[in-house]
Enzyme design. Structure first.
Site, PDB file in Angstrom:
ATOM      1  N   TYR A 111      -2.779   4.884   6.787  1.00 14.21           N
ATOM      2  CA  TYR A 111      -1.711   4.274   6.098  1.00 14.21           C
ATOM      3  C   TYR A 111      -0.764   5.163   5.554  1.00 14.21           C
ATOM      4  O   TYR A 111      -0.940   5.877   4.681  1.00 14.21           O
ATOM      5  CB  TYR A 111      -1.863   3.335   5.165  1.00 14.21           C
ATOM      6  CG  TYR A 111      -0.812   2.715   4.072  1.00 14.21           C
ATOM      7  CD1 TYR A 111       0.087   2.132   4.954  1.00 14.21           C
ATOM      8  CD2 TYR A 111      -0.826   3.021   2.654  1.00 14.21           C
ATOM      9  CE1 TYR A 111       1.342   1.557   4.027  1.00 14.21           C
ATOM     10  CE2 TYR A 111       0.359   2.365   1.978  1.00 14.21           C
ATOM     11  CZ  TYR A 111       1.139   1.592   2.769  1.00 14.21           C
ATOM     12  OH  TYR A 111       2.334   1.142   2.058  1.00 14.21           O
ATOM     13  N   ASP A 141      -0.512   1.768  10.160  1.00 13.29           N
ATOM     14  CA  ASP A 141       0.787   1.801   9.678  1.00 13.29           C
ATOM     15  C   ASP A 141       1.502   2.982   9.355  1.00 13.29           C
ATOM     16  O   ASP A 141       0.876   3.636   8.203  1.00 13.29           O
ATOM     17  CB  ASP A 141       0.919   0.645   8.645  1.00 13.29           C
ATOM     18  CG  ASP A 141       2.409   0.605   8.107  1.00 13.29           C
ATOM     19  OD1 ASP A 141       3.250   1.435   8.555  1.00 13.29           O
ATOM     20  OD2 ASP A 141       2.580  -0.250   7.110  1.00 13.29           O
ATOM     21  N   HIS A 230       2.850 -16.134  -0.426  1.00 11.34           N
ATOM     22  CA  HIS A 230       4.212 -16.506  -0.715  1.00 11.34           C
ATOM     23  C   HIS A 230       4.646 -17.685   0.391  1.00 11.34           C
ATOM     24  O   HIS A 230       5.805 -18.078   0.441  1.00 11.34           O
ATOM     25  CB  HIS A 230       5.347 -15.549  -0.653  1.00 11.34           C
ATOM     26  CG  HIS A 230       5.025 -14.487  -1.611  1.00 11.34           C
ATOM     27  ND1 HIS A 230       5.503 -14.554  -2.981  1.00 11.34           N
ATOM     28  CD2 HIS A 230       4.408 -13.276  -1.583  1.00 11.34           C
ATOM     29  CE1 HIS A 230       4.969 -13.409  -3.674  1.00 11.34           C
ATOM     30  NE2 HIS A 230       4.358 -12.486  -2.780  1.00 11.34           N
TER      31      HIS A 230
END
Length: 265
Positions: A111, A141, A230
């Site tokens: 990362y 990532d 969310h």
């Protein structure tokens, strides 16, 4: 011929039990064998929460409950011996070297910083340089695009030239690595992240693999995932939404190892 399926996935936190269940349900649906996670947001004592009956083999580099953290999960049907591990205390990378039927495989989950930080990538590849005697599979990532023209769409017209990009490319050349997705999709443009701040779409998530593996890769895809604290949305991963993107790499039986072992995966 069987397949060995790798997935790299920035999960943007795995703190809630509901979210972990969604993640593992998706991994089961995809019949994942080796999973490279980023932004696990787990403390060391919470890393066992990533362990399941399907994935009893969990390796983690932790930081805190709100940021960073990477992990590598290996399916219960994969027989292997751990030869070495390198754990970044800052929770940004994890390297494991395995032996499968006397063949060495080095897997890394990484990362990258969201700022231009050449020293981080020098440190990561320096750690990796101790394990070049095996086949390499790096996923994660990187928080940057390797090709400004192909891997980034900036609606504001602003070009970003990071020194870290050139450093990664140099190490890829030195270590004999290739961008698996780009190698199979040389003219395609797909993105895994949208930044409201910079008004740009980017492909930040990569598999960098030993070039010798290209003939064994049957497919590599970028998928949207509707898993979020969310609400579910099938869109590129966005800042502060928790939506997830995973990069999927399907190999033909790696160096015929699994076929020789009689495993059916």
């Amino acid at each position: 011929m069987g397949t060995l399926r790798f997935i790299t996935w920035n999960i943007n936190g795995a703190g809630s039990r509901v979210k972990r269940l969604k993640i593992f349900n998706q991994l089961k649906k995809l019949q994942a064998d080796v999973v490279l996670l980023q932004e696990t947001h787990r403390r060391l004592r919470g890393s066992n929460e990533l362990k399941t009956p399907e994935f009893p083999n969990v390796f983690s580099a932790c930081y805190n409950s709100r940021q960073r953290g990477v992990a590598i999960l290996i399916h219960k049907n994969i027989n292997f011996t751990v030869l070495d591990t390198v754990i970044d205390p800052e929770g940004r990378f994890l390297i494991i070297k395995l032996s499968i039927l006397d063949k060495k495989l080095c897997i890394a989950s990484v990362y990258g910083p969201n700022v231009d930080d050449p020293s981080f990538f020098h440190g990561f590849f320096s750690a990796l340089s101790e394990h070049l005697d095996g086949t390499l599979v790096l996923g994660g990532d990187l928080n940057l695009g390797l090709n400004e023209d192909m891997d980034r769409l900036n609606t504001a017209g602003i070009q970003r030239n990071w020194q870290s990009t050139n450093i990664i490319k140099q190490y890829m050349s030195d270590f004999g690595l290739c961008d698996a997705w780009r190698s199979l999709h040389p003219t395609s443009k797909e993105y895994t992240f949208f930044s409201h701040v910079h008004h740009s779409y980017s492909r930040l998530d990569y598999f960098l693999v030993s070039s010798s593996l290209l003939n064994d890769i049957s497919d590599t895809e970028i998928h949207p995932i509707a898993v979020s604290d969310h609400g579910s949305r099938i869109i590129p991963r966005q800042e502060k939404t928790g939506d997830l993107i995973y990069h999927y790499l399907k190999m033909k039986t790696l160096l015929n190892i699994l076929k020789k072992s009689g495993l059916h995966i």
